[in-house]
Structures are given as structure tokens and as C-alpha cells.
Design a protein around this motif. Sequence first.
Motif, PDB file in Angstrom:
ATOM      1  N   ASP A  34      12.091  -5.430  12.902  1.00  0.00           N
ATOM      2  CA  ASP A  34      12.062  -4.025  12.456  1.00  0.00           C
ATOM      3  C   ASP A  34      11.418  -3.890  11.068  1.00  0.00           C
ATOM      4  O   ASP A  34      10.819  -2.856  10.758  1.00  0.00           O
ATOM      5  N   ASP A  35      11.511  -4.927  10.250  1.00  0.00           N
ATOM      6  CA  ASP A  35      10.805  -4.907   8.959  1.00  0.00           C
ATOM      7  C   ASP A  35       9.300  -4.884   9.195  1.00  0.00           C
ATOM      8  O   ASP A  35       8.562  -4.127   8.562  1.00  0.00           O
ATOM      9  N   ILE A  36       8.871  -5.736  10.111  1.00  0.00           N
ATOM     10  CA  ILE A  36       7.439  -5.838  10.438  1.00  0.00           C
ATOM     11  C   ILE A  36       6.937  -4.507  11.004  1.00  0.00           C
ATOM     12  O   ILE A  36       5.887  -3.996  10.612  1.00  0.00           O
ATOM     13  N   GLN A  37       7.744  -3.917  11.887  1.00  0.00           N
ATOM     14  CA  GLN A  37       7.413  -2.635  12.492  1.00  0.00           C
ATOM     15  C   GLN A  37       7.233  -1.555  11.429  1.00  0.00           C
ATOM     16  O   GLN A  37       6.282  -0.775  11.469  1.00  0.00           O
ATOM     17  N   ALA A  38       8.127  -1.539  10.454  1.00  0.00           N
ATOM     18  CA  ALA A  38       8.080  -0.526   9.388  1.00  0.00           C
ATOM     19  C   ALA A  38       6.776  -0.634   8.601  1.00  0.00           C
ATOM     20  O   ALA A  38       6.169   0.385   8.247  1.00  0.00           O
ATOM     21  N   VAL A  39       6.344  -1.863   8.356  1.00  0.00           N
ATOM     22  CA  VAL A  39       5.101  -2.085   7.605  1.00  0.00           C
ATOM     23  C   VAL A  39       3.892  -1.651   8.435  1.00  0.00           C
ATOM     24  O   VAL A  39       2.988  -0.964   7.936  1.00  0.00           O
ATOM     25  N   VAL A  40       3.909  -1.996   9.706  1.00  0.00           N
ATOM     26  CA  VAL A  40       2.787  -1.661  10.593  1.00  0.00           C
ATOM     27  C   VAL A  40       2.622  -0.137  10.694  1.00  0.00           C
ATOM     28  O   VAL A  40       1.502   0.370  10.664  1.00  0.00           O
ATOM     29  N   GLU A  41       3.736   0.577  10.757  1.00  0.00           N
ATOM     30  CA  GLU A  41       3.663   2.047  10.843  1.00  0.00           C
ATOM     31  C   GLU A  41       2.944   2.642   9.639  1.00  0.00           C
ATOM     32  O   GLU A  41       2.142   3.563   9.780  1.00  0.00           O
ATOM     33  N   ILE A  97       7.421   5.835  -0.893  1.00  0.00           N
ATOM     34  CA  ILE A  97       7.875   5.492  -2.251  1.00  0.00           C
ATOM     35  C   ILE A  97       9.106   6.322  -2.624  1.00  0.00           C
ATOM     36  O   ILE A  97      10.147   5.782  -2.997  1.00  0.00           O
ATOM     37  N   LYS A  98       8.968   7.635  -2.493  1.00  0.00           N
ATOM     38  CA  LYS A  98      10.079   8.522  -2.866  1.00  0.00           C
ATOM     39  C   LYS A  98      11.302   8.249  -1.992  1.00  0.00           C
ATOM     40  O   LYS A  98      12.441   8.243  -2.485  1.00  0.00           O
ATOM     41  N   GLU A  99      11.067   8.006  -0.727  1.00  0.00           N
ATOM     42  CA  GLU A  99      12.192   7.718   0.179  1.00  0.00           C
ATOM     43  C   GLU A  99      12.922   6.440  -0.256  1.00  0.00           C
ATOM     44  O   GLU A  99      14.149   6.398  -0.308  1.00  0.00           O
ATOM     45  N   PHE A 100      12.150   5.410  -0.572  1.00  0.00           N
ATOM     46  CA  PHE A 100      12.750   4.142  -1.030  1.00  0.00           C
ATOM     47  C   PHE A 100      13.529   4.371  -2.323  1.00  0.00           C
ATOM     48  O   PHE A 100      14.674   3.926  -2.476  1.00  0.00           O
ATOM     49  N   THR A 146      13.581  -7.939  -0.212  1.00  0.00           N
ATOM     50  CA  THR A 146      12.220  -8.189  -0.696  1.00  0.00           C
ATOM     51  C   THR A 146      11.223  -7.118  -0.259  1.00  0.00           C
ATOM     52  O   THR A 146      11.401  -6.469   0.784  1.00  0.00           O
ATOM     53  N   THR A 147      10.184  -6.964  -1.087  1.00  0.00           N
ATOM     54  CA  THR A 147       9.013  -6.157  -0.716  1.00  0.00           C
ATOM     55  C   THR A 147       7.759  -7.013  -0.930  1.00  0.00           C
ATOM     56  O   THR A 147       6.686  -6.481  -1.179  1.00  0.00           O
ATOM     57  N   GLY A 148       7.898  -8.313  -0.872  1.00  0.00           N
ATOM     58  CA  GLY A 148       6.809  -9.236  -1.220  1.00  0.00           C
ATOM     59  C   GLY A 148       6.864  -9.470  -2.719  1.00  0.00           C
ATOM     60  O   GLY A 148       7.398 -10.454  -3.191  1.00  0.00           O
ATOM     61  N   ALA A 175       7.041  -0.252   0.040  1.00  0.00           N
ATOM     62  CA  ALA A 175       8.209   0.630   0.032  1.00  0.00           C
ATOM     63  C   ALA A 175       8.841   0.705   1.425  1.00  0.00           C
ATOM     64  O   ALA A 175      10.066   0.720   1.568  1.00  0.00           O
ATOM     65  N   ALA A 176       7.993   0.720   2.468  1.00  0.00           N
ATOM     66  CA  ALA A 176       8.514   0.776   3.842  1.00  0.00           C
ATOM     67  C   ALA A 176       9.313  -0.495   4.148  1.00  0.00           C
ATOM     68  O   ALA A 176      10.380  -0.441   4.775  1.00  0.00           O
ATOM     69  N   LEU A 177       8.816  -1.619   3.660  1.00  0.00           N
ATOM     70  CA  LEU A 177       9.549  -2.879   3.828  1.00  0.00           C
ATOM     71  C   LEU A 177      10.869  -2.815   3.065  1.00  0.00           C
ATOM     72  O   LEU A 177      11.918  -3.231   3.568  1.00  0.00           O
ATOM     73  N   GLY A 178      10.798  -2.239   1.875  1.00  0.00           N
ATOM     74  CA  GLY A 178      12.005  -2.097   1.052  1.00  0.00           C
ATOM     75  C   GLY A 178      13.067  -1.238   1.720  1.00  0.00           C
ATOM     76  O   GLY A 178      14.256  -1.580   1.702  1.00  0.00           O
TER      77      GLY A 178
END
Length: 384
Positions: free
Chosen positions: A16-23, A36-39, A187-189, A246-249
Motif C-alpha cells: 500500500d505504500d508503493i501504491q500511494a507513491v504510484v498514484e 504535502i498539506k494532507e501529510f 520513512t519518506t526516503g 508526502a504520499a509515502l509519509g
Amino acid sequence: MTSRLIPYGRQYIDDDDIQAVVEVLKSDYLTTGPKIKEFEDKFARYVGAKYAVAVVNGTAALHAACFAAGIKEGDEVITTALTFAASANCILYQGGRPVFADIKADTYNVSTEEIRKKITDKTKAIIPVHYTGQPCDLEEIKQIARDHNLIIIEDAAHALGAEYKGKKIGGLSDMSIFSFHPVKHITTGEGGMITTNSKKLYDKLIQFRSHGITKDKDRYINESHGEWYHEEQFLGYNYRMTDIQAALGISQLKKSDEFLKRRREIANIYNQELKNIGWLKLPYQKSDINSSWHLYVIQINEDKLGKSRDEVFEYLREEGLGVQVHYIPVYWHPYYQNLGYSKGICLNSERVYRRLITLPLHPKMTNDEVDYVIKILHKLDMER
Ligand SMILES: *Cc1c(COP(=O)(O)O)cnc(C)c1O
């Protein structure tokens, strides 16, 4: 199992982390978009702060916090020597002078008595570090700050989810900073965050993150020329986090409680299973805190074991444990020595540094790996 080291820390990434980044990669905004704001909002809520500002890494978060605190040439800022260099480097970025206060022998956190001794009329701020995830004596530090009109910047890079007297670290003083490097809690990288309850500090941090430029009409110094108008009002940087990160976060933050639970579980197993080894000192836990267990550090008693810390370190590495040492006292680094810091200014930090070893501890560790670490330490004990 010994073919590859069990690392002292590492990330835990799911599908699901990978999915969030791909989106995000398929969306309109790769940076400074809605993620960013959401995170920031979710992170602020999680730690109990009013505001959060995402930046490129924990070091940038410290730099931004020092800027917002008004640290400038000639100012002194008190921090600990037993920390990663970034906790002190950020003071230098602003032209300030890091002043090192020694640690307490039990928690390894900065000693409040030592902080008091180091205060001069140039002291502007304190940067306490919640070493290994165990919160410092915040009430006492806040009292010192009130007595001397100082700003507190908590280096909470180890302390996401840690609690002080029942409250999460992040909303308890002027500013707190976090890191999302892969060995940290989430992590976010690369990534970092500053949290605060002050609108004034928040505005400064946001502006600092993007060149010191504002697009807020109400804050313009000069007259606007039109829709395109914006103003650089002070020197800032490009410290912006991407929406990809941020999506990963956001995805990682959802799992933070689960990660913490596993970290605490492993720490409890170590506490139980290692307590009868006489040459090894377990981490001390104060009763009014709940550690986030970023690191599990043991102290080696050379006299009892008949082996030095360095020999134990080698032994454990050869047995496949990715042990580490956190940290070389900051002012021992050649750069700091060249600045004129002499050895011997924080004797407890130096003494403890010579004896510490960090054992593997991260949420992806399996029970077999935990058992293996314990087995190796008992093996060393038997061979004594
Ligand atoms: C990791 C860490 C930092 C810096 O964070 P980065 O994201 O690596 O820049 C600062 N202080 C401490 C105590 C850390 O452990």
C-alpha cells in the motif's frame, strides 16, 4: 542467517505504500500539491501539535527551526554531545555557536543541571535530543527556558510516538523536529517535519522552506504588481518535500502505532532475556515516559567481561549482527576540533561513548532474528 547482517534499523515498506507513491506519479502534482498539506495535517494531529511543516530531511528541519528561533551570529545554543552531528550543525548554519552540555549517566539524555551551568547572556535556545526515543526532562527544561527567556527546539528525530508524562512528543514546546530517514520510525526516503503550536513560527517556517518568498497579499512589504506578484522577504532555501514523499509519509503514518508496538515488544524481550548478563547494562527507563525505542543501546562493562567494547563490536559483527555505535561525541569530530572545541568538555558523554553498542531493533525484525541476537549475546557470555 549469518550470511547477511541483521541491520540495527531499516524501513518497513508494504504494497500500500508503493501504491500511494504510484498514484502521485500518475497525478498532476509531483511537488507542492495536495499530499504535502494532507501529510502535515495528519502528522500534526498525530503528535498533538497545531501546525506541521514538511521539509526535505531532518537536518533541514533543524536548520529551519534555528532560523525561525532567530538564531544569528554570536548567539549560543545549548545541546548535547551524544547525538548525531546535525543537532549541532544547524546552529552553525545560522552563525551561532553550539555549546555542549553533558549527559546524565542513567538516561544518556542531556542533564538539566549541566544546561544551567552553560547558560550565559548570549544563550538564545536549547536543543534537547530525545536520545534513543526516551524523552528528556521537558518540565525542567521548560522551566530553564522560562527563567532565561530561551527558545526550545526538541530534536525528536528518535522520538516519533514517544510520550512524556502521558503526552506525545511534538506539541510540548516551541518547536520539535522529526526525521523520515529509513532507519527512523516512519520513512519518506529522505524527509523531515517541524511541529509547533505557534502561528508566527509556522508562517516563518513555511516561508523559509521556499526561498523566503511569500504569495500572501496581506504580508507584502511593497505594492503588488499583479496576479504573478510575490516577494522574497528574507533569504530562504528550497527545502520543499515532494508529493511523492508526502504520499509515502501519509501511508507510513497510518502504521506508526503498529511499528511502535512492535518496537516496544522487541525492547521488552531484550530487557527480559538480557537482564542476567552481568557485563551488560540495559537501557534505563524513567517511569514518567514511554520510549519510542528508536535505538536499543547497551553498555559494555569491560572489567567484568574482560573484553573491550571494540572487541565486542567486532565479535557481534562477525556473528552477523549489524550493530552500531551512537554516537561519537559531536565535538570530537575534526571539524569541531578545528573550531576550537577541546576534548574533555563532556566527560560523561565521552565515557559512555566508549562503552555503547546499538543492537538491531526495527519493526520488520522477525522473532527468529530477535532470538538470534539474544543467543549470540549469551554465547559471548558463555565464552567469557
Ligand atoms: C537522523 C537524525 C537527524 C537528522 O535527520 P536527517 O533526516 O538524516 O537529516 C538529526 N538528529 C538526530 C538525533 C538524528 O538521529
